[in-house]
Scaffold this active site. Structure first.
Site, mmCIF file in Angstrom:
data_model
loop_
_atom_site.group_PDB
_atom_site.id
_atom_site.type_symbol
_atom_site.label_atom_id
_atom_site.label_comp_id
_atom_site.label_asym_id
_atom_site.label_seq_id
_atom_site.Cartn_x
_atom_site.Cartn_y
_atom_site.Cartn_z
ATOM 1 N N LYS A 103 -2.547 -0.610 7.524
ATOM 2 C CA LYS A 103 -3.855 -0.872 6.914
ATOM 3 C C LYS A 103 -4.764 -1.695 7.828
ATOM 4 O O LYS A 103 -5.981 -1.569 7.768
ATOM 5 C CB LYS A 103 -3.681 -1.577 5.571
ATOM 6 C CG LYS A 103 -3.165 -0.628 4.490
ATOM 7 C CD LYS A 103 -3.244 -1.271 3.110
ATOM 8 C CE LYS A 103 -2.947 -0.260 2.018
ATOM 9 N NZ LYS A 103 -1.521 0.108 1.951
ATOM 10 N N GLU A 125 -11.468 -2.882 -3.253
ATOM 11 C CA GLU A 125 -10.649 -2.831 -4.451
ATOM 12 C C GLU A 125 -9.204 -2.816 -3.999
ATOM 13 O O GLU A 125 -8.897 -2.428 -2.882
ATOM 14 C CB GLU A 125 -10.963 -1.590 -5.279
ATOM 15 C CG GLU A 125 -10.197 -0.345 -4.862
ATOM 16 C CD GLU A 125 -10.536 0.157 -3.468
ATOM 17 O OE1 GLU A 125 -11.711 0.010 -3.057
ATOM 18 O OE2 GLU A 125 -9.626 0.687 -2.797
ATOM 19 N N SER A 392 5.271 3.165 7.829
ATOM 20 C CA SER A 392 3.921 2.629 7.620
ATOM 21 C C SER A 392 3.879 1.128 7.370
ATOM 22 O O SER A 392 2.851 0.491 7.599
ATOM 23 C CB SER A 392 3.246 3.372 6.460
ATOM 24 O OG SER A 392 4.055 3.314 5.298
HETATM 25 C C1 LIG Z 1 -0.959 1.175 1.231
HETATM 26 C C2 LIG Z 1 0.258 1.681 1.849
HETATM 27 C C3 LIG Z 1 0.601 3.055 1.839
HETATM 28 C C4 LIG Z 1 -0.197 4.082 1.099
HETATM 29 O O1 LIG Z 1 -1.485 4.306 1.574
HETATM 30 P P1 LIG Z 1 -1.879 5.563 2.462
HETATM 31 O O2 LIG Z 1 -3.359 5.531 2.467
HETATM 32 O O3 LIG Z 1 -1.321 6.781 1.791
HETATM 33 O O4 LIG Z 1 -1.277 5.370 3.804
HETATM 34 C C5 LIG Z 1 1.749 3.450 2.499
HETATM 35 N N1 LIG Z 1 2.533 2.570 3.127
HETATM 36 C C6 LIG Z 1 2.259 1.245 3.152
HETATM 37 C C7 LIG Z 1 3.176 0.322 3.857
HETATM 38 C C8 LIG Z 1 1.115 0.753 2.517
HETATM 39 O O5 LIG Z 1 0.850 -0.561 2.537
#
Ligand SMILES: *Cc1c(COP(=O)(O)O)cnc(C)c1O
Length: 412
Positions: A103, A125, A392
């Site tokens: 993010k 948000e 992620s």
């Molecule tokens: C917020 C988040 C997601 C989901 O958001 P996407 O926009 O689909 O990437 C996935 N993995 C993590 C670690 C997150 O913090």
């Protein structure tokens, strides 16, 4: 004036393709907003297009990614997991960035743009609080006022993230309308923006919302895929057979896919299967969603027969948005990407397996991608395939919740 410097090892690839007129991805996307927001969206589109081809902006962004976010992140070859599954697994390590997820790539880009537009106030948000914390982080770094809308129910559930945002100088506004969760927080943020567009930027956290957000956020996240493609090539000597990422709104998956769309890799976005697709309690907006317009864009949303938006369910707060970014809807329609799902139980198994075999505790969101791979290795993913999976985020935030769920499982 000092001479412009390179971004300390971070190289941005060339800009990716722009969507066609008014942000269309096939039949999806667009700009479904009140008239009063159109000028702000047009200004943002113009400013982003200019910035994204400006050497100064790109230099500044690359430097932030290097010096503040900790890029480039490595690709890690998982020897023990590969042996266990019978397929060769590489992880793109977004869990190693500052604040612990992808993010940060997006919010740093949008904070720079906010500055360029001469705005001083940022609204956002948040559901679980992760995007709120990321936005508050970028605003602290740039000295911008930050207001985060959060459902009152989520404020209760996510007390630690609320405190984090406040510590970072943000104001958290609890939203009590509707179900007092994420979709209501989005509605209130949009309402604030209508009244404050002159001074305020709305920092959207995924590849969702009206044009130019899905395109812009994909471009800020494409660093994930651009880096991963080069790193995988140097490890494998070619492209992977499969590229896998979890899908909430879809930003880490879209950023990852962007680096591989012109390769032969099969693109797999793993959605939240919740208690099981057939139970109706899930977050599988691509496979079970219906076309409609919500929160500014035409895409796929979980709806009942009357078109009312349904609540999504997932063990992972980051995946329980009842919609998905329009570019994913288009990739699914064209067949270029596939969107299977993994259940809560499969994600929990992925969470534990990766921790035990590789010493990497994943966030519950990418644990879905691991869970899917555990199920499909030797099936949909043939033995000895190569797989690049985007990690992620890190799992510290989820450790308490997982410990409680495992205790509950054991007690049953
Ligand atoms: C917020 C988040 C997601 C989901 O958001 P996407 O926009 O689909 O990437 C996935 N993995 C993590 C670690 C997150 O913090």
């Amino acid at each position: 004036m000092s001479a412009p410097r390179r971004g300390d090892g971070v190289t941005l690839g060339p800009p990716g393709p722009e969507p066609t007129d008014l942000g269309r991805f096939g039949e999806f996307g667009g700009r479904f907003v009140p008239e009063t927001l159109v000028p702000a969206l047009e200004e943002l589109e113009l400013e982003f297009r200019r910035a994204w081809t400006s050497p100064e902006f790109r230099e500044e962004y690359a430097q932030l990614l290097a010096q503040y976010a900790g890029r480039p992140t490595p690709v890690t070859e998982c020897h023990r997991l590969s042996e266990h599954l019978g397929v060769r697994v590489l992880l793109k390590r977004e869990d190693l960035t500052h604040t612990g997820s992808h993010k940060i790539n997006n919010v740093l880009g949008q904070a720079l743009l906010t500055q360029r537009m001469g705005k001083r106030r940022v609204i956002a948000e948040t559901g679980a609080g992760q995007h709120g914390v990321a936005t508050a982080t970028a605003c602290a770094l740039f000295g911008l006022d930050c207001i985060v809308f959060m459902g009152a129910v989520d404020v209760e559930r996510q007390a630690l993230n609320v405190f984090r945002m406040q510590l970072l100088g943000a104001e958290v506004i609890p939203v009590t309308s509707g179900s007092a969760t994420l979709k209501d927080a989005i509605n209130d943020a949009l309402r604030d923006w209508v009244a404050s567009v002159q001074s305020t930027h709305y920092c959207i956290g995924s590849v969702v919302g009206p044009h130019p957000f899905p395109w812009m956020v994909r471009e800020f996240q494409r660093i994930v895929g651009d880096e991963a493609r080069e790193q995988t090539r140097s490890i494998l000597g070619g492209d992977p057979d499969f590229v896998v990422a979890c899908v909430g709104g879809g930003s880490n998956a879209m950023g990852t896919f962007a680096g591989f769309t012109d390769t032969d890799a099969q693109l797999i976005g793993v959605e939240a299967g919740g208690l099981g697709i057939e139970t109706g309690h899930h977050g599988a907006s691509v496979s079970r969603g219906v076309p409609g317009a919500l929160h500014g864009a035409r895409s796929l949303y979980l709806q009942n027969e009357d078109g009312q938006i349904l609540e999504a369910h997932s063990i992972s707060a980051g995946l329980d948005y009842p919609g998905v970014g329009p570019e994913h809807a288009a990739l699914a329609a064209s067949g270029r990407a596939e969107y299977p799902s993994a259940t809560d139980v499969e994600a929990l198994a992925g969470f534990q397996l990766l921790s035990k075999l590789e010493g990497i505790v994943p966030a519950l969101e990418p644990a879905h991608a691991v869970g899917w791979l555990m199920r499909e290795a030797g099936n949909r993913v043939p033995k000895d395939s190569t797989v690049m999976l985007t990690m992620s985020g890190r799992g510290d935030k989820d450790a308490m919740q997982v410990s409680e769920m495992l205790a509950e499982q054991a007690g049953r």
